[in-house]
Scaffold this motif. Structure first.
Motif, mmCIF file in Angstrom:
data_model
loop_
_atom_site.group_PDB
_atom_site.id
_atom_site.type_symbol
_atom_site.label_atom_id
_atom_site.label_comp_id
_atom_site.label_asym_id
_atom_site.label_seq_id
_atom_site.Cartn_x
_atom_site.Cartn_y
_atom_site.Cartn_z
ATOM 1 N N GLU A 1 4.823 10.136 -7.083
ATOM 2 C CA GLU A 1 5.849 10.379 -8.100
ATOM 3 C C GLU A 1 5.220 10.761 -9.436
ATOM 4 O OE1 GLU A 1 8.077 6.793 -8.140
ATOM 5 O OE2 GLU A 1 9.355 7.350 -6.432
ATOM 6 N N LYS A 2 4.126 10.082 -9.772
ATOM 7 C CA LYS A 2 3.435 10.413 -11.026
ATOM 8 C C LYS A 2 2.854 11.823 -10.976
ATOM 9 C CE LYS A 2 2.225 5.689 -12.395
ATOM 10 N NZ LYS A 2 1.106 4.737 -12.688
ATOM 11 N N LEU B 1 3.022 17.550 -12.662
ATOM 12 C CA LEU B 1 3.162 18.972 -12.347
ATOM 13 C C LEU B 1 4.384 19.577 -13.035
ATOM 14 C CD1 LEU B 1 2.282 18.959 -8.523
ATOM 15 C CD2 LEU B 1 0.874 19.835 -10.397
ATOM 16 N N GLN B 2 5.486 18.819 -13.006
ATOM 17 C CA GLN B 2 6.687 19.319 -13.674
ATOM 18 C C GLN B 2 6.463 19.486 -15.173
ATOM 19 O OE1 GLN B 2 9.567 16.367 -12.528
ATOM 20 N NE2 GLN B 2 10.148 17.443 -10.643
ATOM 21 N N ALA B 3 5.751 18.546 -15.770
ATOM 22 C CA ALA B 3 5.455 18.644 -17.194
ATOM 23 C C ALA B 3 4.564 19.846 -17.487
ATOM 24 C CB ALA B 3 4.796 17.355 -17.676
ATOM 25 N N ALA C 1 0.831 -1.206 0.000
ATOM 26 C CA ALA C 1 0.000 0.000 0.000
ATOM 27 C C ALA C 1 0.868 1.259 0.000
ATOM 28 C CB ALA C 1 -0.931 -0.007 1.207
ATOM 29 N N LEU C 2 1.920 1.267 0.825
ATOM 30 C CA LEU C 2 2.829 2.421 0.859
ATOM 31 C C LEU C 2 3.542 2.597 -0.479
ATOM 32 C CD1 LEU C 2 4.409 1.970 4.415
ATOM 33 C CD2 LEU C 2 2.726 3.681 3.702
ATOM 34 N N GLN C 3 3.912 1.479 -1.075
ATOM 35 C CA GLN C 3 4.602 1.544 -2.363
ATOM 36 C C GLN C 3 3.690 2.147 -3.429
ATOM 37 O OE1 GLN C 3 7.824 0.782 -2.807
ATOM 38 N NE2 GLN C 3 7.657 1.549 -4.905
ATOM 39 N N ARG C 4 2.423 1.797 -3.405
ATOM 40 C CA ARG C 4 1.481 2.362 -4.373
ATOM 41 C C ARG C 4 1.296 3.853 -4.162
ATOM 42 N NH1 ARG C 4 -1.248 -2.637 -3.429
ATOM 43 N NH2 ARG C 4 -2.555 -1.643 -1.842
#
Length: 254
Positions: free
Chosen positions: A115-116, A121-123, A106-109
């Motif tokens: 990150e996505k 936002l950066q894009a 769950a934490l990994q998801r």
């Protein structure tokens, strides 16, 4: 009744004399001179003998050897009986502890999702910086107005904002109209995202829905020289103008 032996003898003697011609009467006289014949009393039935079963039982014999016969074949199973009634449901067990593996997954998801979002936002920032030379930015409610600092036609302005992921600015209420006006410098005008190109006098937003908020200047819209587009003055009032005018400031909304 049983007769005693002397009486039997007497009867036998009488029978012999009668058969031999002896005078019975004379003989009776002789008998009268004899002593009184004693006879036995009538007999009675004796008691029944003891049943042999009432005797003492003999000792039990030893068990004989088991016969050497072959064991018979097992028969076919019998017909199954009716199904029993369903029992009551047992109490619910205690909830087990959450496994470490599930928590880690769950934490990994969540990390992956964050990150996505950061990448998105950066894009967006890179795309906006590429298309805009930002001069003014105004936010109101859930909407943000950004000025490109360039002036162009209505058609080119729509294309520029669409490439940046937005749309040509268009206020839907007084607060948005005020925020958009604050971006304009003195004597500047900016295109609004609406027109009556399809039906004269019936202004629609770019998504095809009818306009619900207006702030027309006095005497406008007057459709002078086929004016199908709308521009905002620096005082926040609106005016209809021709869509080919390339001197209108392009402001996008996000």
């Amino acid at each position: 009744m049983h007769l005693c032996q002397p009486f039997k003898a007497l009867v036998l003697a009488v029978a012999l004399m009668m058969s031999s011609g002896v005078d019975i009467n004379k003989h009776e006289e002789n008998m009268n001179a004899c002593p009184v014949i004693q006879c036995c009393a009538p007999g009675t039935n004796g008691l029944s003998g003891r049943d042999g079963r009432d005797g003492e039982k003999g000792p039990k014999g030893e068990k004989g050897d088991q016969g050497a016969g072959l064991r018979g074949l097992q028969g076919f199973p019998g017909k199954a009986g009716p199904q029993g009634t369903k029992g009551d449901q047992g109490p619910q067990g205690e909830k087990g502890q959450k496994g470490e593996s599930a928590t880690f997954d769950a934490l990994q998801r969540q990390v992956t999702a964050l990150e996505k979002n950061i990448q998105t936002l950066q894009a967006d920032v890179s795309r906006h910086q590429k298309f805009f030379s930002l001069r003014w930015v105004k936010s109101v409610g859930k909407k943000t107005f950004m000025s490109t600092g360039t002036k162009d036609s209505f058609k080119n302005g729509k294309s520029l904002c669409a490439k940046a992921g937005g749309a040509l600015a268009c206020p839907h209420n007084h607060a948005e109209n005020t925020a958009l006006r604050e971006i304009l410098k003195d004597s500047e005008q900016a295109y609004l995202g609406m027109s009556d190109v399809q039906t004269e006098g019936k202004f629609l937003y770019l998504n095809g829905e009818p306009v619900t908020y207006t702030n027309w200047n006095t005497g406008e819209p007057n459709d002078n020289k086929n004016e199908d587009c709308v521009a905002m003055y620096d005082n926040g009032k609106w005016n209809d103008i021709v869509c080919s005018n390339s001197e209108m400031l392009i402001i996008c909304e996000f």
